[in-house]
Write an enzyme that holds these catalytic residues in place. Structure first.
Site, PDB file in Angstrom:
ATOM      1  N   ASN A 124       0.826  -1.209   0.000  1.00 37.30           N
ATOM      2  CA  ASN A 124       0.000   0.000   0.000  1.00 37.30           C
ATOM      3  C   ASN A 124       0.863   1.262   0.000  1.00 37.30           C
ATOM      4  OD1 ASN A 124       0.545  -0.903   2.654  1.00 37.30           O
ATOM      5  ND2 ASN A 124      -1.145   0.259   3.513  1.00 37.30           N
ATOM      6  N   GLU A 129      -2.991  -4.628  -3.142  1.00 36.66           N
ATOM      7  CA  GLU A 129      -3.463  -5.543  -4.190  1.00 36.66           C
ATOM      8  C   GLU A 129      -3.496  -4.847  -5.545  1.00 36.66           C
ATOM      9  OE1 GLU A 129      -4.744  -4.845  -1.277  1.00 36.66           O
ATOM     10  OE2 GLU A 129      -6.087  -6.396  -0.531  1.00 36.66           O
ATOM     11  N   CYS A 183     -10.236  -5.156   0.045  1.00 30.61           N
ATOM     12  CA  CYS A 183     -11.368  -4.220   0.134  1.00 30.61           C
ATOM     13  C   CYS A 183     -12.236  -4.349  -1.135  1.00 30.61           C
ATOM     14  CB  CYS A 183     -10.864  -2.792   0.300  1.00 30.61           C
ATOM     15  SG  CYS A 183     -10.221  -2.060  -1.211  1.00 30.61           S
ATOM     16  N   CYS A 231     -10.585  -3.323  -4.469  1.00 31.23           N
ATOM     17  CA  CYS A 231      -9.608  -4.314  -4.926  1.00 31.23           C
ATOM     18  C   CYS A 231     -10.327  -5.537  -5.478  1.00 31.23           C
ATOM     19  CB  CYS A 231      -8.661  -4.697  -3.793  1.00 31.23           C
ATOM     20  SG  CYS A 231      -7.508  -3.363  -3.403  1.00 31.23           S
TER      21      CYS A 231
HETATM   22  N1  THU Z   1      -5.346  -1.509   2.373  1.00 25.66           N
HETATM   23  C1  THU Z   1      -4.792  -2.334   1.429  1.00 25.66           C
HETATM   24  O1  THU Z   1      -3.636  -2.151   1.014  1.00 25.66           O
HETATM   25  N2  THU Z   1      -5.552  -3.341   0.941  1.00 25.66           N
HETATM   26  C2  THU Z   1      -6.839  -3.585   1.301  1.00 25.66           C
HETATM   27  O2  THU Z   1      -7.488  -4.457   0.734  1.00 25.66           O
HETATM   28  C3  THU Z   1      -7.447  -2.814   2.367  1.00 25.66           C
HETATM   29  C4  THU Z   1      -6.674  -1.671   2.892  1.00 25.66           C
HETATM   30  C5  THU Z   1      -4.558  -0.389   2.864  1.00 25.66           C
HETATM   31  C6  THU Z   1      -5.083   0.962   2.486  1.00 25.66           C
HETATM   32  C7  THU Z   1      -4.495   1.828   3.556  1.00 25.66           C
HETATM   33  O3  THU Z   1      -3.195   2.222   3.152  1.00 25.66           O
HETATM   34  C8  THU Z   1      -4.368   0.905   4.757  1.00 25.66           C
HETATM   35  O4  THU Z   1      -4.515  -0.418   4.253  1.00 25.66           O
HETATM   36  C9  THU Z   1      -5.399   1.146   5.826  1.00 25.66           C
HETATM   37  O5  THU Z   1      -6.665   1.089   5.327  1.00 25.66           O
END
Ligand code: THU
Length: 157
Positions: free
Chosen positions: A61, A74, A112, A115
């Protein structure tokens, strides 16, 4: 009116039960959490994609002070794979995360909604389901196809 049951069966297992390739992809996702840029949430997510040609592409992320400008692990991995190997199908995706305590999450981390939508598109391009490996210290969820996580998907066609 009739009720329609939407049923979804996924598998839970331990790392040793996965194939060598799957284990490696999970390890890459775990490693990628260490390169996450998450100064705002301090929630570090790593993802790794395995393509049909055997190439593995990682993502983590990437946050931004203007919050919506950041991107999940993702999508970082999937978009990077699409940018580098546009014609090569995605076969597997592994996801792992470290919480604000710096520890790997106990429960498997799930993608999420946005994604999930992007994973659907990757499946459409690949013309086959993607095996999704959700890592948790407790167990790993193995999910064959995004429809198990996101039923009644939107399709233009
Ligand atoms: N995040 C992801 O990288 N993938 C997900 O499927 C859910 C959330 C990240 C986004 C943000 O940088 C951090 O997790 C907190 O939400």
């Amino acid at each position: 009116m009739e009720s329609i049951e939407l049923k979804s069966v996924i598998m839970a297992c331990h790392l040793e039960e996965l194939t060598t390739e799957e284990q490696h992809l999970v390890e890459l996702a775990i490693e990628a959490t260490n390169r996450s840029y998450a100064p705002y949430s301090r929630f570090c997510v790593g993802a790794a994609v395995r393509l049909a040609n055997g190439v593995e592409v990682v993502g983590c992320n990437q946050e931004n002070v203007a919050y919506p400008s950041g991107l999940c692990a993702e999508r970082t991995a999937l978009f990077s794979a699409g940018a580098q190997y546009p014609d090569t199908p995605v076969e597997m995706l592994a996801i792992a995360a470290k919480g604000t305590d710096g520890e790997l999450q106990y429960e498997p981390i799930a993608p999420c909604g946005s994604c999930r939508q992007v994973i659907i598109e990757a499946e459409t391009r690949a013309k086959h389901p993607i095996r999704i490996l959700l890592y948790g210290k407790k167990c790993i969820y193995v999910i064959d196809g995004i429809e198990k996580l996101m039923p009644l998907t939107f399709s233009e066609f």
